[in-house]
Design a protein around this motif. Structure first.
Motif, PDB file in Angstrom:
ATOM      1  N   ASP A 202       0.824  -1.214   0.000  1.00 31.20           N
ATOM      2  CA  ASP A 202       0.000   0.000   0.000  1.00 31.20           C
ATOM      3  C   ASP A 202       0.853   1.256   0.000  1.00 31.20           C
ATOM      4  O   ASP A 202       0.372   2.346   0.299  1.00 31.20           O
ATOM      5  CB  ASP A 202      -0.945   0.001   1.206  1.00 31.20           C
ATOM      6  N   GLU A 203       2.175   1.092  -0.324  1.00 35.05           N
ATOM      7  CA  GLU A 203       3.148   2.180  -0.418  1.00 35.05           C
ATOM      8  C   GLU A 203       3.507   2.772   0.940  1.00 35.05           C
ATOM      9  O   GLU A 203       4.116   3.840   1.013  1.00 35.05           O
ATOM     10  CB  GLU A 203       2.660   3.290  -1.359  1.00 35.05           C
ATOM     11  N   GLY A 204       3.144   2.088   2.013  1.00 35.45           N
ATOM     12  CA  GLY A 204       3.541   2.538   3.341  1.00 35.45           C
ATOM     13  C   GLY A 204       5.001   2.188   3.624  1.00 35.45           C
ATOM     14  O   GLY A 204       5.554   1.234   3.077  1.00 35.45           O
ATOM     15  N   ILE A 205       5.631   2.978   4.485  1.00 34.55           N
ATOM     16  CA  ILE A 205       7.013   2.758   4.905  1.00 34.55           C
ATOM     17  C   ILE A 205       6.998   2.248   6.339  1.00 34.55           C
ATOM     18  O   ILE A 205       6.436   2.907   7.228  1.00 34.55           O
ATOM     19  CB  ILE A 205       7.840   4.054   4.817  1.00 34.55           C
ATOM     20  N   LEU A 206       7.600   1.097   6.574  1.00 31.54           N
ATOM     21  CA  LEU A 206       7.618   0.530   7.919  1.00 31.54           C
ATOM     22  C   LEU A 206       8.569   1.301   8.827  1.00 31.54           C
ATOM     23  O   LEU A 206       9.738   1.500   8.489  1.00 31.54           O
ATOM     24  CB  LEU A 206       8.053  -0.940   7.877  1.00 31.54           C
ATOM     25  N   LEU A 207       8.043   1.739   9.979  1.00 29.32           N
ATOM     26  CA  LEU A 207       8.892   2.288  11.022  1.00 29.32           C
ATOM     27  C   LEU A 207       9.237   1.204  12.029  1.00 29.32           C
ATOM     28  O   LEU A 207      10.350   1.136  12.543  1.00 29.32           O
ATOM     29  CB  LEU A 207       8.193   3.450  11.729  1.00 29.32           C
ATOM     30  N   TRP A 208       8.232   0.370  12.323  1.00 30.17           N
ATOM     31  CA  TRP A 208       8.387  -0.821  13.153  1.00 30.17           C
ATOM     32  C   TRP A 208       7.488  -1.893  12.557  1.00 30.17           C
ATOM     33  O   TRP A 208       6.756  -1.628  11.589  1.00 30.17           O
ATOM     34  CB  TRP A 208       8.007  -0.551  14.619  1.00 30.17           C
TER      35      TRP A 208
END
Length: 226
Positions: A202-208
């Motif tokens: 979904d084009e999100g960037i994982l922070l954790w």
């Protein structure tokens, strides 16, 4: 005569082997020196490019009346077991008595945000002195895994900034990064993501493991929290 012939042939073989060994070493040394010279030139060129970009940004910031702040970038080298972090100044005014407190966490995409907060990671403090334009500071961290979460907390007098970074190794032994810089009020003043930085479907960037953000939704002067 047969003995003398065998003896001379042995001497000949020894001399040829010695010459091959000698010139082979010369070639190896030459290739090593050439490789290190090439890597040094590439490293220097990357620093110059960062300085050029920061100078352009500094001019823009000054024209907009924004104060100076520090910014860290990853400088890729041929050695992928170490990440070189270069801290430069955005803006024109030097930052005096700058102190950096930093933490880093490997394999962050396998760790929940709450667990990361409770784990009590070691804080490393470095006194950077005065940060000026074209006079960057830097340090290295081991890249023993393929990804690392880095948090940098800068302080200079009553000024404070936090830079949240995510770094991943690439297939060509380089690094790709995502970062956000906030001021002491927790407001976003700068952000960056490399085009090749991996994202979720979904084009999100994982922070954790259980937390992600969308780069396009990170607004300047808005709040940003881990």
């Amino acid at each position: 005569m047969r003995i003398n012939s065998d003896f001379m042939w042995s001497i000949y073989l020894i001399v040829v082997a010695a010459l091959f060994f000698y010139f082979g070493n010369l070639l190896a040394v030459s290739e090593t020196e050439e490789r290190y010279t090439r890597e040094s030139e590439e490293y220097t060129e990357k620093i110059r490019e960062l300085e050029r970009q920061n100078q352009q940004l500094s001019n823009e910031l000054t024209s907009r009346g924004i104060f100076s702040y520090p910014q860290a970038n990853i400088v890729s080298t041929q050695e992928d077991s170490l990440a070189t972090i270069l801290i430069t100044l955005n803006g024109q005014s030097p930052l005096e008595d700058l102190t950096l407190k930093r933490t880093h966490v490997y394999n962050y995409s396998d760790i929940n945000a709450e667990d990361a907060e409770k784990s009590g990671h070691k804080i490393r403090t470095t006194h950077l002195g005065t940060l000026k334009t074209h006079n960057p500071a830097g340090f290295e961290i081991p890249m023993k895994d393929n990804e690392v979460a880095i948090e940098l907390n800068y302080e200079a007098g009553d000024k404070h900034w936090t830079q949240t970074m995510r770094v991943k190794k690439t297939a060509d032994k380089g690094f790709t990064t995502f970062w956000v810089i906030t001021n002491k009020n927790g407001e976003v003043i700068d952000k960056h993501v490399d085009k090749e930085f991996p994202t979720e479907t979904d084009e999100g960037i994982l922070l954790w493991k259980d937390k992600k953000v969308w780069y396009s939704k990170i607004e300047m002067n808005s709040g940003f929290k881990l």
